[in-house]
Motif scaffolding. Structure first.
Motif, mmCIF file in Angstrom:
data_model
loop_
_atom_site.group_PDB
_atom_site.id
_atom_site.type_symbol
_atom_site.label_atom_id
_atom_site.label_comp_id
_atom_site.label_asym_id
_atom_site.label_seq_id
_atom_site.Cartn_x
_atom_site.Cartn_y
_atom_site.Cartn_z
ATOM 1 N N PRO A 19 -63.318 -109.663 17.675
ATOM 2 C CA PRO A 19 -62.738 -110.515 18.731
ATOM 3 C C PRO A 19 -62.639 -111.958 18.255
ATOM 4 C CG PRO A 19 -65.029 -110.006 19.223
ATOM 5 C CD PRO A 19 -64.659 -109.211 18.001
ATOM 6 N N ARG A 20 -61.652 -112.664 18.780
ATOM 7 C CA ARG A 20 -61.526 -114.101 18.477
ATOM 8 C C ARG A 20 -62.691 -114.877 19.072
ATOM 9 N NH1 ARG A 20 -55.821 -113.637 20.345
ATOM 10 N NH2 ARG A 20 -54.631 -113.185 18.481
ATOM 11 N N SER A 21 -63.186 -114.379 20.194
ATOM 12 C CA SER A 21 -64.214 -115.097 20.939
ATOM 13 C C SER A 21 -65.066 -114.099 21.699
ATOM 14 C CB SER A 21 -63.543 -116.045 21.928
ATOM 15 O OG SER A 21 -64.467 -116.500 22.892
ATOM 16 N N ASP A 49 -58.159 -114.764 28.514
ATOM 17 C CA ASP A 49 -57.826 -114.305 27.168
ATOM 18 C C ASP A 49 -58.010 -115.453 26.181
ATOM 19 O OD1 ASP A 49 -55.673 -115.898 27.747
ATOM 20 O OD2 ASP A 49 -54.161 -114.393 27.375
ATOM 21 N N ALA A 50 -57.910 -115.115 24.902
ATOM 22 C CA ALA A 50 -58.113 -116.128 23.859
ATOM 23 C C ALA A 50 -56.895 -116.172 22.958
ATOM 24 C CB ALA A 50 -59.341 -115.784 23.028
ATOM 25 N N ARG A 51 -56.270 -117.295 22.914
ATOM 26 C CA ARG A 51 -55.170 -117.469 21.972
ATOM 27 C C ARG A 51 -55.701 -117.939 20.628
ATOM 28 N NH1 ARG A 51 -53.604 -118.170 26.841
ATOM 29 N NH2 ARG A 51 -51.648 -117.390 27.625
ATOM 30 N N GLU A 52 -56.737 -118.776 20.681
ATOM 31 C CA GLU A 52 -57.356 -119.241 19.438
ATOM 32 C C GLU A 52 -58.844 -119.449 19.679
ATOM 33 O OE1 GLU A 52 -56.452 -122.974 21.623
ATOM 34 O OE2 GLU A 52 -54.955 -121.674 20.755
ATOM 35 N N ARG A 53 -59.575 -119.539 18.602
ATOM 36 C CA ARG A 53 -61.013 -119.794 18.671
ATOM 37 C C ARG A 53 -61.237 -121.306 18.657
ATOM 38 N NH1 ARG A 53 -64.868 -117.391 14.131
ATOM 39 N NH2 ARG A 53 -65.350 -115.718 15.548
ATOM 40 N N ARG A 65 -65.781 -123.180 25.533
ATOM 41 C CA ARG A 65 -65.193 -122.504 26.694
ATOM 42 C C ARG A 65 -65.978 -122.779 27.971
ATOM 43 N NH1 ARG A 65 -61.110 -119.258 25.182
ATOM 44 N NH2 ARG A 65 -61.048 -118.784 22.966
ATOM 45 N N LEU A 66 -67.310 -122.804 27.872
ATOM 46 C CA LEU A 66 -68.129 -123.076 29.056
ATOM 47 C C LEU A 66 -68.008 -124.522 29.512
ATOM 48 C CD1 LEU A 66 -71.277 -120.923 28.241
ATOM 49 C CD2 LEU A 66 -69.648 -120.575 30.123
ATOM 50 N N LEU A 71 -66.492 -118.672 32.923
ATOM 51 C CA LEU A 71 -65.992 -117.440 32.308
ATOM 52 C C LEU A 71 -66.276 -116.306 33.272
ATOM 53 C CD1 LEU A 71 -67.239 -117.832 28.624
ATOM 54 C CD2 LEU A 71 -64.969 -118.312 29.545
ATOM 55 N N ARG A 72 -65.244 -115.522 33.562
ATOM 56 C CA ARG A 72 -65.386 -114.419 34.511
ATOM 57 C C ARG A 72 -65.150 -113.090 33.809
ATOM 58 N NH1 ARG A 72 -64.673 -115.137 40.086
ATOM 59 N NH2 ARG A 72 -63.368 -113.287 40.101
ATOM 60 N N PHE A 73 -65.988 -112.114 34.158
ATOM 61 C CA PHE A 73 -65.877 -110.759 33.631
ATOM 62 C C PHE A 73 -65.926 -109.771 34.791
ATOM 63 C CE2 PHE A 73 -67.676 -113.285 30.282
ATOM 64 C CZ PHE A 73 -67.110 -112.790 29.117
#
Length: 171
Positions: A19-21, A49-53, A65-66, A71-73
């Motif tokens: 994964p990128r992230s 989603d992640a376009r880049e790290r 990111r935080l 961040l929701r899962f």
């Protein structure tokens, strides 16, 4: 596991995309847990989603990111149906059946590098993480889980980790 099986496993692992992230990765538990009166395997599916790290490491990315926002899962459960399609005692057989949304996990926007964040980070480094710390209605199931309990205890002793938090530090 013999040399041929080990080689097959390593070749298969090399093909798994990274994964990128971890902030946007999907997670699965490989072995079941008690799920109230049923048994289930769980997954966490990101709502972002992640376009880049952001940064060079998974940690740098997660910290960034935080800082940007929560961040929701989606917490999803794949329920036990029968020993043929969803065996409890065999971790090597992929369960067949649908996943169902059962909850949302949200990691709040936060600055992990703040004074409070650093204190929480230090506390977490001292803890022993173990699936057996959960409540009885969510206890680990199956022979793989039973075998892991001793390994988790030995690891915690080796690291000098505490089994439970002694303070919450404002969380």
């Amino acid at each position: 596991v013999g040399p041929l099986a080990a080689t097959r496993i390593l070749l298969r692992l090399a093909q798994v995309p990274q994964p990128r992230s971890i902030g946007v990765a999907t997670f699965f538990n490989a072995v079941p847990i008690q799920f109230g009166r049923a048994a289930a395997k769980l997954s966490l599916v990101p709502d972002q989603d992640a376009r880049e790290r952001h940064g060079d490491t998974y940690r740098d990315d997660l910290v960034a990111r935080l800082r940007e926002g929560p961040l929701r899962f989606r917490v999803r459960a794949q329920l036990y149906t029968d020993e043929r399609r969803t065996p409890i005692e065999s971790a090597s057989i992929a369960w067949r059946g649908a996943f169902h949304d059962v909850a949302v996990l949200e990691l709040a926007r936060q600055d992990v590098t703040s004074t409070n964040g650093a204190a929480i980070d230090a506390l977490v480094d001292e803890l022993a993480f173990n699936p057996w710390h959960g409540i009885a209605p969510h206890k680990p199931l199956g022979k793989t889980q039973r075998a892991r309990v001793d390994a988790y205890r030995a690891s915690a002793r080796q690291r000098g980790a505490t089994s439970e938090p002694t303070s919450v530090l404002g969380v």
